[in-house]
Design a protein around this motif. Structure first.
Motif, PDB file in Angstrom:
ATOM      1  N   ASP A  80      37.613  45.188  48.632  1.00 23.85           N
ATOM      2  CA  ASP A  80      37.917  43.837  48.172  1.00 23.85           C
ATOM      3  C   ASP A  80      39.348  43.806  47.659  1.00 23.85           C
ATOM      4  OD1 ASP A  80      37.898  41.272  47.253  1.00 23.85           O
ATOM      5  OD2 ASP A  80      36.064  41.482  46.076  1.00 23.85           O
ATOM      6  N   LEU A  81      40.202  43.025  48.290  1.00 24.33           N
ATOM      7  CA  LEU A  81      41.617  42.972  47.923  1.00 24.33           C
ATOM      8  C   LEU A  81      41.979  41.714  47.137  1.00 24.33           C
ATOM      9  CD1 LEU A  81      43.131  44.207  51.303  1.00 24.33           C
ATOM     10  CD2 LEU A  81      42.670  45.537  49.250  1.00 24.33           C
ATOM     11  N   ARG A  82      40.981  40.971  46.732  1.00 24.16           N
ATOM     12  CA  ARG A  82      41.281  39.771  45.942  1.00 24.16           C
ATOM     13  C   ARG A  82      41.794  40.177  44.560  1.00 24.16           C
ATOM     14  NH1 ARG A  82      35.834  36.661  45.930  1.00 24.16           N
ATOM     15  NH2 ARG A  82      35.207  38.760  45.372  1.00 24.16           N
ATOM     16  N   PRO A  83      42.739  39.417  43.998  1.00 19.50           N
ATOM     17  CA  PRO A  83      43.254  39.739  42.651  1.00 19.50           C
ATOM     18  C   PRO A  83      42.134  39.740  41.620  1.00 19.50           C
ATOM     19  CG  PRO A  83      44.574  38.029  43.693  1.00 19.50           C
ATOM     20  CD  PRO A  83      43.383  38.255  44.574  1.00 19.50           C
ATOM     21  N   GLY A  84      42.117  40.738  40.781  1.00 21.33           N
ATOM     22  CA  GLY A  84      41.144  40.830  39.703  1.00 21.33           C
ATOM     23  C   GLY A  84      39.784  41.360  40.116  1.00 21.33           C
ATOM     24  N   SER A  85      39.634  41.736  41.356  1.00 22.21           N
ATOM     25  CA  SER A  85      38.335  42.235  41.802  1.00 22.21           C
ATOM     26  C   SER A  85      38.269  43.736  41.641  1.00 22.21           C
ATOM     27  CB  SER A  85      38.112  41.852  43.264  1.00 22.21           C
ATOM     28  OG  SER A  85      39.053  42.520  44.083  1.00 22.21           O
ATOM     29  N   ARG A  86      37.033  44.257  41.592  1.00 19.71           N
ATOM     30  CA  ARG A  86      36.833  45.692  41.539  1.00 19.71           C
ATOM     31  C   ARG A  86      36.804  46.235  42.949  1.00 19.71           C
ATOM     32  NH1 ARG A  86      31.267  45.439  38.751  1.00 19.71           N
ATOM     33  NH2 ARG A  86      30.922  45.582  40.942  1.00 19.71           N
ATOM     34  N   CYS A  87      37.567  47.268  43.208  1.00 21.12           N
ATOM     35  CA  CYS A  87      37.536  47.915  44.531  1.00 21.12           C
ATOM     36  C   CYS A  87      36.391  48.895  44.548  1.00 21.12           C
ATOM     37  CB  CYS A  87      38.852  48.631  44.819  1.00 21.12           C
ATOM     38  SG  CYS A  87      40.230  47.516  44.987  1.00 21.12           S
TER      39      CYS A  87
END
Length: 88
Positions: A80-87
């Motif tokens: 997940d490359l969305r800002p603020g997301s956990r990878c």
């Protein structure tokens, strides 16, 4: 250009008929999202590991134009490359 010779011979058309066996591995790592692809529905997005292989044998006895081994495989991993997301 019209009238010019081809650079080489055209590939032959063929017919391959074969049974195959395969194996897939799928990590249970999905994220539930609303309107991801803008279809106004909840969607499950794979963020984990996925891999698979397939092996088959095309035989003239089954209607193929030649005998040949067929192999395919893939490996993919999601993140997940969305800002603020956990990878994951």
């Amino acid at each position: 250009m019209p009238g010019e010779e081809l650079a080489g011979p055209l590939p032959r058309t063929g017919k391959l008929v074969y049974p195959w066996i395969g194996f897939d591995v799928l990590e249970d790592a999905f994220d539930e999202r609303k309107n991801q692809d803008q279809i106004e529905r909840t969607e499950d997005v794979l963020l984990g590991f996925r891999a698979g292989v397939r092996l088959g044998y095309a035989s003239e006895a089954l209607g193929s134009d030649r005998n040949a081994w067929m192999f395919s495989g893939y490996v993919q991993d999601g993140m997940d490359l969305r800002p603020g997301s956990r990878c994951s």
